[in-house]
Design a protein around this motif. Structure first.
Motif, mmCIF file in Angstrom:
data_model
loop_
_atom_site.group_PDB
_atom_site.id
_atom_site.type_symbol
_atom_site.label_atom_id
_atom_site.label_comp_id
_atom_site.label_asym_id
_atom_site.label_seq_id
_atom_site.Cartn_x
_atom_site.Cartn_y
_atom_site.Cartn_z
ATOM 1 N N GLN A 19 0.846 -1.188 0.000
ATOM 2 C CA GLN A 19 0.000 0.000 0.000
ATOM 3 C C GLN A 19 0.880 1.235 0.000
ATOM 4 O O GLN A 19 1.433 1.601 1.021
ATOM 5 C CB GLN A 19 -0.890 0.032 1.245
ATOM 6 C CG GLN A 19 -1.929 -1.077 1.276
ATOM 7 C CD GLN A 19 -2.859 -0.888 2.460
ATOM 8 O OE1 GLN A 19 -2.818 0.129 3.138
ATOM 9 N NE2 GLN A 19 -3.691 -1.855 2.696
ATOM 10 N N ASP A 20 1.006 1.862 -1.143
ATOM 11 C CA ASP A 20 1.825 3.065 -1.208
ATOM 12 C C ASP A 20 1.067 4.237 -0.625
ATOM 13 O O ASP A 20 -0.113 4.169 -0.318
ATOM 14 C CB ASP A 20 2.200 3.367 -2.669
ATOM 15 C CG ASP A 20 3.026 2.248 -3.236
ATOM 16 O OD1 ASP A 20 3.956 1.815 -2.551
ATOM 17 O OD2 ASP A 20 2.723 1.810 -4.359
ATOM 18 N N THR A 22 -1.180 7.154 -0.054
ATOM 19 C CA THR A 22 -2.341 7.759 -0.684
ATOM 20 C C THR A 22 -2.235 9.247 -0.387
ATOM 21 O O THR A 22 -2.539 9.706 0.708
ATOM 22 C CB THR A 22 -3.635 7.196 -0.098
ATOM 23 O OG1 THR A 22 -3.632 5.783 -0.282
ATOM 24 C CG2 THR A 22 -4.843 7.794 -0.790
ATOM 25 N N TYR A 70 4.949 10.726 -8.413
ATOM 26 C CA TYR A 70 4.434 9.435 -7.953
ATOM 27 C C TYR A 70 5.481 8.797 -7.045
ATOM 28 O O TYR A 70 6.655 8.718 -7.402
ATOM 29 C CB TYR A 70 4.160 8.535 -9.166
ATOM 30 C CG TYR A 70 3.971 7.064 -8.857
ATOM 31 C CD1 TYR A 70 2.837 6.622 -8.192
ATOM 32 C CD2 TYR A 70 4.922 6.117 -9.251
ATOM 33 C CE1 TYR A 70 2.651 5.268 -7.931
ATOM 34 C CE2 TYR A 70 4.743 4.769 -9.003
ATOM 35 C CZ TYR A 70 3.607 4.353 -8.330
ATOM 36 O OH TYR A 70 3.429 3.015 -8.084
ATOM 37 N N LYS A 72 6.659 5.473 -4.825
ATOM 38 C CA LYS A 72 6.502 4.027 -4.645
ATOM 39 C C LYS A 72 7.532 3.553 -3.628
ATOM 40 O O LYS A 72 8.704 3.921 -3.704
ATOM 41 C CB LYS A 72 6.715 3.309 -5.978
ATOM 42 C CG LYS A 72 6.759 1.782 -5.893
ATOM 43 C CD LYS A 72 5.392 1.183 -5.757
ATOM 44 C CE LYS A 72 5.444 -0.341 -5.824
ATOM 45 N NZ LYS A 72 4.126 -0.964 -5.645
ATOM 46 N N ASP A 99 -1.228 8.931 -6.882
ATOM 47 C CA ASP A 99 -1.051 7.483 -6.865
ATOM 48 C C ASP A 99 -1.317 6.873 -8.240
ATOM 49 O O ASP A 99 -1.324 5.656 -8.398
ATOM 50 C CB ASP A 99 -1.939 6.836 -5.801
ATOM 51 C CG ASP A 99 -3.407 7.186 -5.976
ATOM 52 O OD1 ASP A 99 -3.723 7.964 -6.899
ATOM 53 O OD2 ASP A 99 -4.229 6.691 -5.193
ATOM 54 N N LYS A 101 0.442 6.572 -11.461
ATOM 55 C CA LYS A 101 1.797 6.799 -11.959
ATOM 56 C C LYS A 101 1.846 7.246 -13.412
ATOM 57 O O LYS A 101 2.783 7.925 -13.822
ATOM 58 C CB LYS A 101 2.654 5.557 -11.754
ATOM 59 C CG LYS A 101 2.131 4.270 -12.381
ATOM 60 C CD LYS A 101 3.011 3.101 -11.954
ATOM 61 C CE LYS A 101 2.565 1.790 -12.553
ATOM 62 N NZ LYS A 101 3.415 0.664 -12.083
ATOM 63 N N ARG A 204 0.978 7.968 5.197
ATOM 64 C CA ARG A 204 0.169 6.956 4.495
ATOM 65 C C ARG A 204 -1.153 6.764 5.226
ATOM 66 O O ARG A 204 -2.191 6.541 4.616
ATOM 67 C CB ARG A 204 0.934 5.630 4.426
ATOM 68 C CG ARG A 204 0.216 4.529 3.667
ATOM 69 C CD ARG A 204 1.052 3.263 3.642
ATOM 70 N NE ARG A 204 1.180 2.685 4.965
ATOM 71 C CZ ARG A 204 0.408 1.718 5.443
ATOM 72 N NH1 ARG A 204 -0.586 1.244 4.718
ATOM 73 N NH2 ARG A 204 0.613 1.223 6.638
#
Length: 580
Positions: A19-20, A22, A70, A72, A99, A101, A204
């Protein structure tokens, strides 16, 4: 609901990769800016270089702070915290975070070097970014530990201790330059913990603050590549960590996670210790908030066991600790240079479980270390079978380039290693750790949303996962629930409504609450002190430990003794008057 929470946590220290961030989209009103190309001379300890990259003409027209980025992240919670700090600085400067990319002008990829698969995913993401013509900035342990790797050449890199310069790196990269900052932060020749903890963040999860208390470690594990990137121990001063926690709570955070490559080593380089830091943090945790202590290796927690037991029993600290054993064989542990034996590890487990009832111990196992024989593996199986860890993270050995273990002759074939991994996994799946808790009333702190997006995720005092139905008013709150079902990795619960006219008990943080006709009586563990305070409506008792069955009899006994004492005093006064 079979398998409903199987994917909530794959690895207790690997909570970010699935879960990157948000991001919050923040904008800054900026005037048109005309700027000159910068000279790439580094005055802050980093290594800088400049190269011409793709799309230079279009990049040169970019206005600083107006691009879309973006982010990650792979790997541990320390990496997750670094990404949150980098995202925070970029957002504060005016960059838009996304989010999606495909919509981003630049990809910021924060890597992990622990396992081959994580680096493979990182390499593939770089290839995708190049294919789509994106600008790229690399971060994390892979480029820090192996900056000369061929697939990293020509790309901008920001080192693990240079994350406070991310805006500078992004600006230069968007102008078509390749910049590298890989230096360590030092003062007086002594390594620091890293970038300032006061930097802005985009979390996050708004309810969870991850605080890195130190970087690097004191070990020389033969299989570990992270040491090449994070280096030797560097601790943040306690006051800076406490200040960050206070600030986070003021911003609405409900849960603090302390993280590092080894929390147990904290402070050894600056004349303090982990318990000293934890007692300071406990003092600033508000009601309804909790603290989770990150991973610690056995050697550095052994000398603090008594203090750690007291801290882990504290009402505002989760009774949870991640202590990686890696193998149950002393011979393998020696070859790994882990600096402890099986007995040391078991001393930690037994001591904490005895003194902190309900304590959760999570651990890691590496299957197929090069010198591991079948006998060694059986030792590992017996250890896991004996303790039945509720959280057991099983990893197949991967030889990491540049580590001593990568050069060792392997005693088992790849197929044999896979069989061992499978057998240990089957052992882990053979028992249910939460079945005995069915029907219990628990208090949980709700902080997350499950992967299926259908439940909220809370944790009880022992950091065991509890899923509850989604109700907006629950998120960020400590709520009372009843366990109605259990699974391998979690429990399922429903909220319990409180009524003031019935006797009700809630067990959380070592606290027992009894409600009866509007009167609230509390019994709370707090080391070995005892005090009483109250008014006509409320009495609070603080002592060693109270249980449901003990509390009412104790209250009745105390009341009886008080009545008898008053009656005796009354009789004494009557006798004295008669004598007069």
């Amino acid at each position: 609901m079979p398998g409903i929470c199987n994917e909530i946590i794959d690895d207790i220290e690997d909570l970010i990769s699935s879960q990157d961030i948000t991001p919050k989209e923040r904008y800054s009103t900026r005037r048109a800016v005309t700027f000159r190309p910068k000279k790439h001379q580094d005055s802050k300890g980093g290594q800088a270089s400049s190269e011409n990259c793709i799309n230079e003409e279009s990049a040169s027209t970019e206005i600083p702070g107006t691009g879309t980025v973006y982010v990650k992240t792979w790997g541990c919670t320390h990496n997750g915290s670094d990404s949150e700090y980098m995202a925070g600085q970029l957002a504060a400067y005016g960059y838009k975070l996304t989010d999606k990319k495909e919509e981003a002008h630049l990809w910021l990829l924060n890597s992990c070097t622990v396992k081959n698969p994580a680096e493979d995913h990182f390499r593939n993401e770089i290839a995708d970014a190049k294919r789509l013509g994106k600008h790229i900035v690399l971060a994390g342990c892979v480029p820090q530990g192996a900056p000369k790797a061929e697939y990293l050449q020509g790309l901008s890199v920001i080192g693990v201790q240079q994350i406070d310069r991310v805006v500078e790196v992004v600006e230069e990269t968007l102008k078509g330059n390749s910049v590298r900052f890989l230096g360590q932060k030092k003062t007086g020749g002594k390594k620091l913990g890293g970038a300032s903890l006061e930097l802005p963040k985009v979390r996050r999860n708004d309810l969870i603050e991850i605080i890195a208390i130190n970087t690097g470690c004191l070990n020389q594990c033969t299989y570990c590549k992270t040491k090449h990137a994070r280096g030797d121990l560097g601790s943040y001063p306690p006051d800076e960590i406490v200040a960050r926690a206070v600030q986070s709570f003021s911003e609405g955070v409900k849960e603090i996670w302390l993280t590092s490559e080894d929390t147990g080593t904290y402070g050894r380089d600056i004349g303090t210790s982990l318990p000293e830091l934890l007692w300071k943090l406990v003092e600033v945790i508000p009601e309804g908030c909790m603290l989770r202590i990150g991973m610690t290796n056995p050697p550095y927690i052994l000398e603090h066991l008594e203090e750690m037991a007291n801290i882990l029993a504290h009402p505002k600290v989760y009774s949870f600790l991640h202590v990686p054993v890696q193998s149950g064989s002393d011979a393998v542990l020696t070859d790994m240079k882990r600096e402890y034996c099986r007995k040391d590890f078991e001393n930690v487990v037994d001591y904490l479980k005895e003194r902190v009832p309900g304590m959760t111990i999570a651990t890691d196992i590496i299957c197929g270390f090069p010198t591991e024989t079948e006998t060694d593996f059986e030792d590992t199986v017996s250890l896991c079978a004996k303790h039945k860890f509720p959280s057991l993270f099983i990893n197949q050995f991967f030889p990491r380039p540049g580590t001593p273990a990568a050069k060792m002759i392997r005693a088992a074939t790849t197929q044999e290693v896979k069989k061992r991994t499978k057998r240990l996994s089957e052992l882990f799946q053979s028992y249910e750790p939460y079945t005995h808790k069915l029907g219990e009333i628990q208090d949980i702190l709700v902080t997350e949303i499950s992967h299926d997006k259908k439940h909220y995720v809370g944790h009880n005092k022992f950091y065991e996962q509890v899923l509850v139905p989604q109700a907006t008013e629950m998120l960020g709150k400590m709520i009372k629930v009843k366990i109605i079902a259990t699974q391998k990795h979690c429990m399922i619960a429903e909220p319990v409504e409180a009524t003031s006219k019935e006797e009700q008990y809630a067990v959380m943080n070592g606290t027992i609450r009894l409600r009866n006709n509007g009167t609230i009586l509390n019994g709370m563990k707090k080391q070995n002190s005892f005090s009483a305070a109250g008014d006509s409506d409320t009495i609070t008792l603080r002592g060693n430990r109270f249980t449901r069955t003990m509390l009412v009899p104790l209250l009745v006994l105390g009341f009886t003794i008080l009545i008898r004492l008053l009656w005796t005093m009354s009789q004494s006064q009557t006798t004295k008057r008669s004598e007069l």
